[in-house]
Write an enzyme that holds these catalytic residues in place. Structure first.
Site, short mmCIF file in Angstrom:
data_model
loop_
_atom_site.label_atom_id
_atom_site.label_comp_id
_atom_site.label_asym_id
_atom_site.label_seq_id
_atom_site.Cartn_x
_atom_site.Cartn_y
_atom_site.Cartn_z
N ASP A 158 3.43 -5.50 -6.01
CA ASP A 158 3.50 -4.04 -6.09
C ASP A 158 3.71 -3.54 -7.51
OD1 ASP A 158 6.01 -5.31 -5.80
OD2 ASP A 158 6.98 -3.45 -5.20
N GLU B 36 8.42 -5.67 -3.68
CA GLU B 36 9.60 -6.21 -4.35
C GLU B 36 10.43 -5.09 -4.96
OE1 GLU B 36 12.38 -7.40 -7.15
OE2 GLU B 36 10.54 -6.41 -7.82
#
Length: 438
Positions: A99, A165
């Site tokens: 991400d 994350e």
């Protein structure tokens, strides 16, 4: 016996035990251009947490092209695949996060992101300002290399391409916690898990690692100070929550500096945002504050939060106001702790990959990582790969999460060599003594 201190653990000096593997060098040379291309593609098309649809699709497609059978949709957008060697051996897991962040890029790169998205009700720029594009590309490269040597490979390797994350947007769940909750290690329990992170504080070409605690636990808190609204020209007719909040913030700084035993472990208490009022001549009813606590010790964490509640309550009361403190205990990450024995065993592999002089002990880092949740399940080792080019001081370079974060792409080659060397050495049993020698 000679020893070296790595982190908090006293480790045997076994750095001469591993040699650079020729298959690592050959794979790195073969894959170098491809990994750079993958990274630049991911960088140009970043996606926020739990929104990594294109990224996950590309990862799955690349894995299928290698002959693997990836499982998609894990923890929303996660991708998991297994590389099975032809020979019996241990099971390990390798993790990369996918991400990006709600940051508008300011690097000027020809492949810079121009992406935008909605984040918490606002339209924002999106950028791989933390280097997860590099992690994803690196793990794809390692996957390609492992697949190419399956006929001589012992054991099995789980490839974890993890979403979110950086944290799923509330009220969603995501990241390592959700992957584990969905049974990531239920049918495939690895003996060890490895991960890496490109880091602006480390010079390109170098690796930093530490046995024991490496990265801090992170917690989020919110404090609301309730007063009583009145006109700014007549503060005596109300209770000013802004003045109470200012006093509260100042007093709270003494919690870490005067009450926490910093000789034991460091700690950081930070207020990140304050919101109160809307007009220059109106004292508002309330002020809201949010912040973060970073710790390495569970007892210290509990004590600091207890002190914060007391400071908030009594400081506000001294102004005639009332404070409410909320601790979001399920939102943060525990401390990232490298298994000391595993780190001791694999330290020579890192040194073999990039040279002994290019691997050093990392200081404790106050940032946090949800890789810590894997490390609570199985022995783990997490290490930092240098991201800042030679000639630029890592201490003053734009940090991870900065709109000017600039990755030296040699980090891709270093990361691939290191992660591949570690994987192969572990799978082939390097660093373990025969039973007769134990």
């Amino acid at each position: 016996m000679l020893s070296v201190v790595l982190g908090c653990a006293l480790l045997p000096a076994t750095a001469a035990a591993a040699d650079p593997r020729p298959e690592v060098a050959a794979s790195a040379q073969r894959l170098q251009r491809q990994v750079v291309e993958w990274r630049r593609d991911f960088h140009r098309h970043p996606e926020l947490s739990n929104r990594e649809v294109r990224t996950a699709g590309k990862v799955a497609a690349h894995l299928r092209a290698m002959g693997l059978e990836p499982r998609t949709g894990v923890a929303v957008t996660g991708v998991v695949a297994i590389v099975k060697g032809a020979l019996p051996g241990p099971r390990i897991a390798l993790r990369a996060d996918m991400d990006a962040l709600p940051v508008t890029e300011q690097t000027g790169l020809p492949f810079a992101s121009t992406a935008t998205a909605e984040y918490r009700g606002e339209q924002v720029g999106v950028m791989h300002a933390c280097g997860h594009d590099a992690h994803t590309a690196t793990l794809l490269g390692v996957a390609d290399a492992l697949v190419a040597m399956r006929d001589t490979l012992p054991g099995e390797v789980m490839l974890i391409f993890q979403p979110a994350e950086e944290g799923a947007p509330p009220p969603e769940q995501g990241g390592a916690e959700r992957m584990l909750a969905e049974g990531l290690f239920k049918d495939f329990k690895p003996e060890a898990v490895f991960g890496l992170h490109v880091f602006s504080n480390v010079q390109a070409g170098k690796i930093a690692v530490r046995g024991g605690p490496l990265m801090a636990a992170s917690d989020r808190f919110a404090i609301t100070v309730d007063g009583r609204q009145t006109h700014g020209s007549a503060p005596w007719n109300g209770i000013d929550p802004i003045v109470a909040a200012a006093d509260l913030i100042g007093t709270a700084q003494s919690i870490v500096s005067r009450r926490a035993n910093l000789s034991k472990q460091p700690a950081v208490l930070t207020f990140g945002a304050i919101k109160g009022g809307i007009r220059y001549n109106i004292i508002p009813d309330s002020v809201e504050m949010v912040g973060t606590l970073r710790t390495f010790d569970a007892g210290m964490r509990e004590q600091i939060f207890a002190d914060l509640r007391r400071v908030a309550e009594h400081t506000a009361a001294a102004h005639g106001a009332r404070a409410t403190t909320e601790i979001y205990e399920n939102d943060g990450n525990p401390a990232t702790v490298n298994d000391p024995a595993l780190t001791a065993r694999m330290l020579p592999s890192l040194q073999a990959a990039v040279g002994r002089d290019n691997v050093y002990e990392s200081p404790l880092q106050m940032g946090s990582e949800d890789f810590s949740l894997y490390a609570q399940q199985v022995p783990a080792m997490f290490f930092f790969v240098g991201a800042t080019s030679e000639g630029i001081d890592p201490e003053t370079a734009p940090s991870n999460h900065s709109p000017k974060f600039l990755l030296d792409e040699t980090a891709l080659d270093v990361g691939l060599r290191a992660l591949l060397q570690v994987s192969l050495d572990y799978l082939h049993g390097a660093g373990t003594a025969p039973l007769s020698a134990r």
